[in-house]
Design an enzyme around this catalytic site. Structure first.
Site, PDB file in Angstrom:
ATOM      1  N   LYS A 175       0.843  -1.198   0.000  1.00 33.16           N
ATOM      2  CA  LYS A 175       0.000   0.000   0.000  1.00 33.16           C
ATOM      3  C   LYS A 175       0.877   1.247   0.000  1.00 33.16           C
ATOM      4  CE  LYS A 175      -2.826   2.703   3.257  1.00 33.16           C
ATOM      5  NZ  LYS A 175      -3.382   2.723   4.632  1.00 33.16           N
ATOM      6  N   ASP A 224      -3.031  10.708   2.630  1.00 28.40           N
ATOM      7  CA  ASP A 224      -4.374  10.250   2.970  1.00 28.40           C
ATOM      8  C   ASP A 224      -5.130  11.349   3.704  1.00 28.40           C
ATOM      9  OD1 ASP A 224      -6.658   8.829   3.492  1.00 28.40           O
ATOM     10  OD2 ASP A 224      -5.791   7.669   5.150  1.00 28.40           O
ATOM     11  N   LYS A 257     -10.284  13.311   7.486  1.00 24.12           N
ATOM     12  CA  LYS A 257      -9.603  13.284   8.786  1.00 24.12           C
ATOM     13  C   LYS A 257      -9.635  14.694   9.375  1.00 24.12           C
ATOM     14  CE  LYS A 257      -6.304   9.622   7.541  1.00 24.12           C
ATOM     15  NZ  LYS A 257      -6.692   8.589   8.511  1.00 24.12           N
ATOM     16  N   ASP A 300       1.725   7.130   4.930  1.00 26.58           N
ATOM     17  CA  ASP A 300       0.789   6.027   4.725  1.00 26.58           C
ATOM     18  C   ASP A 300       1.195   5.159   3.528  1.00 26.58           C
ATOM     19  OD1 ASP A 300      -1.370   4.606   5.603  1.00 26.58           O
ATOM     20  OD2 ASP A 300      -2.892   5.853   4.648  1.00 26.58           O
ATOM     21  N   ASP A 330     -12.133   6.536   4.411  1.00 29.69           N
ATOM     22  CA  ASP A 330     -10.847   6.574   5.112  1.00 29.69           C
ATOM     23  C   ASP A 330     -10.304   5.169   5.352  1.00 29.69           C
ATOM     24  OD1 ASP A 330      -8.667   7.808   6.213  1.00 29.69           O
ATOM     25  OD2 ASP A 330      -9.556   8.054   8.204  1.00 29.69           O
ATOM     26  N   GLU A 375      -9.238   3.273   2.935  1.00 28.53           N
ATOM     27  CA  GLU A 375      -8.894   3.186   1.513  1.00 28.53           C
ATOM     28  C   GLU A 375      -7.773   2.192   1.218  1.00 28.53           C
ATOM     29  OE1 GLU A 375      -5.565   4.958   3.099  1.00 28.53           O
ATOM     30  OE2 GLU A 375      -7.636   5.474   3.530  1.00 28.53           O
ATOM     31  N   ARG A 422      -7.132  -0.908   2.069  1.00 26.81           N
ATOM     32  CA  ARG A 422      -7.544  -2.256   1.665  1.00 26.81           C
ATOM     33  C   ARG A 422      -8.093  -2.252   0.243  1.00 26.81           C
ATOM     34  NH1 ARG A 422     -11.536  -2.143   6.682  1.00 26.81           N
ATOM     35  NH2 ARG A 422      -9.725  -0.915   7.300  1.00 26.81           N
TER      36      ARG A 422
END
Length: 513
Positions: free
Chosen positions: A261, A266, A273, A284, A344, A346, A348
């Protein structure tokens, strides 16, 4: 991309090129050198800190006249491990560098007989390199020579058990991982993340290809494309899928397939957020960074009989008029209809279609094992603190895949915990109507949901089609999800602390030694 190279010495007679000695030990004396020990005894008469905390003393017998005493503690507790030596070496080397050393020597003494400490010298080197790393943005502006003056780290090993080639490859990979993870969101936006990977593997045994065409991404990776939708209007933020492939010489005996990933920033998307929780979200991308770092170690070592296929989803989860939202139903590469529960969650989605492609390919590969690696859930950090978490399916559990990673990581100071998926995890993601096959997530923070780090593995397994390759299937496929939300950055400060490159060491010590 330079870093301190390890140089293994076999005796004290070879230390003339060094300019400082860091003695890492659980005892306040030097067993291997009488002259050094005499200087320590003299210093103890005037400095009672010796043996209790890291100190620098003047020593006529030490290289460069600099002697740093870095105590590990007594190592008698059940919870002591090889990191005691690594932490002491890291602190001691920092002190030596502040004193002007550029070619320090690390000597490890007082090793317990337990096998858990057998890699203490190697871990001391790796921990020292972790401490010396400076951010890529700073190095590019100020110069590596100024910010990172240490060119070599000498390691005294009379037994000759330290593998300098392995350490060099390992640190090369960890450095790449730290650069990719720790660099700010514009310098390492998806296209530049891909460019940096291409540069890192140019001319190596690892083949790199990058997909950027929007229609192709929407067709082959529809979930990833949905996450990236709001970023498409900004060219420098547009998504990339990066393929890294290695094929070792000789008959292939094992195939590793890794998905990483790389959410380069993010915002949380439509589920924005707030309350200061966006700071640090340029990190991230730590899972993909670790995948690239592992591949870099492979490129350096060129192991025979091993095939490795890595896929990285590099996207920016932006907010805007075209952003994806909760309640959307998106058909994944596997054919599963995914209802979005929270934008949020995202990561996966970014990995799911890549994992589905790996699943489709795995059944024709030799002895395959699949992995997803991500800074995925706050629940992982809440559950295991600074440790990596492994969540494996039935075939992986039968192979002892997570146990192998945990044991290797423990021996090399890259520690992790094992979580087992349960039927409740599939219940959390169950469809609530005939309109969809799976729910991507709950609509609250993972830290407030029971089994918040386990059920995303259930989603990845179901939505990618891997559920059809469990332990009772005709073609079982081992799969281990690796959550590094707690281990990916030192001390848990995602905005300011250094990336750790976890779990590169655990992977490399498991599969490359």
């Amino acid at each position: 991309m330079s870093f301190p190279l390890p140089v293994v010495l076999s005796s004290w007679d070879e230390v003339s090129d060094c300019d400082a000695l860091i003695l890492v030990s659980n005892q306040p004396h030097c067993q291997g050198n009488a002259a050094i020990n005499s200087d320590i005894e003299a210093a103890q008469n005037v400095d009672h800190r010796i043996g209790r905390e890291t100190v620098l003393i003047y020593s006529n017998s030490a290289p460069g006249k600099r002697l740093v005493l870095a105590p590990t503690g007594n190592l008698l507790k059940d919870v002591d491990d090889v990191r005691n030596f690594g932490d002491a070496a890291k602190q001691g080397l920092a002190m030596a560098v502040e004193a002007g050393a550029t070619k320090p020597l690390i000597v490890v003494e007082g090793l317990p007989s337990h096998s858990n400490f057998q890699n203490a010298l190697a871990v001391s080197y790796l921990s020292a390199c972790q401490g010396l790393w400076k951010p890529l943005e700073a190095r590019e502006v100020m110069g590596e020579e100024k910010l990172e003056p240490v060119t070599h780290i000498f390691l005294l090993d009379a037994d000759g058990k330290t593998n300098a080639e392995f350490l060099t490859a390992l640190e090369s990979g960890r450095r790449l991982a730290r650069d990719l993870c720790g660099t700010e969101p514009e310098r390492m936006a998806p296209p530049k993340f891909a460019d940096y990977c291409e540069q890192a593997f140019a001319g190596s045994s690892v083949q790199v290809s990058v997909e950027s065409d929007r229609k192709t991404l929407e067709t082959e990776y529809p979930l990833l494309a949905a996450v990236a939708r709001a970023s498409q209007s900004v060219e420098r933020h547009q998504p990339r899928v990066i393929h890294l492939t290695y094929q070792g010489e000789g008959p292939i005996e094992r195939t590793l397939m890794l998905v990483g990933k790389a959410v380069t920033y993010d915002t949380g998307g439509a589920d924005l957020k707030v309350g200061g929780h966006m700071a640090g979200m340029s990190r991230d991308k730590g899972g993909a960074a670790a995948v690239a770092g592992f591949m870099k170690a492979i490129a350096e070592l060129k192991p025979k009989g091993l095939k490795v296929i890595a896929k990285i989803g590099a996207v920016r989860n932006s907010i805007g008029a075209d952003c994806f939202v909760a309640d959307e139903i998106i058909t994944a590469h596997s054919g599963k209809r995914v209802r979005i529960g929270n934008t949020d969650a995202e990561g996966r989605l970014v990995m799911c279609d890549l994992l589905s492609h790996c699943r489709a390919q795995a059944t024709s590969e030799v002895n395959p094992s699949l992995f997803t690696i991500a800074t995925l859930t706050g629940h992982a950090a809440l559950t295991a603190g600074p440790y990596t978490i492994y969540v494996e399916n039935g075939p992986a559990r039968q192979q002892g895949l997570a146990q192998q990673l945990q044991a290797s990581g423990e021996a090399w100071g890259d520690c992790g915990e094992i979580s087992r998926p349960r039927r409740e995890d599939w219940k959390i993601i169950r469809p609530r109507s005939e309109a969809d096959d799976v729910l991507s997530s709950n609509n609250g923070p993972s830290v407030s949901i029971a089994r918040g780090h386990q059920f995303p593995m259930a989603f990845l397994s179901l939505a990618s089609g891997l559920d059809e390759h469990g332990q009772f299937a005709e073609k079982p496929v081992p799969y281990c999800h690796i959550d590094i939300a707690g281990s990916g950055v030192e001390s848990g400060d995602w905005q300011h602390d250094k990336p750790t490159a976890a779990p590169v060491v655990a992977l490399a010590s498991s599969f490359l030694l």
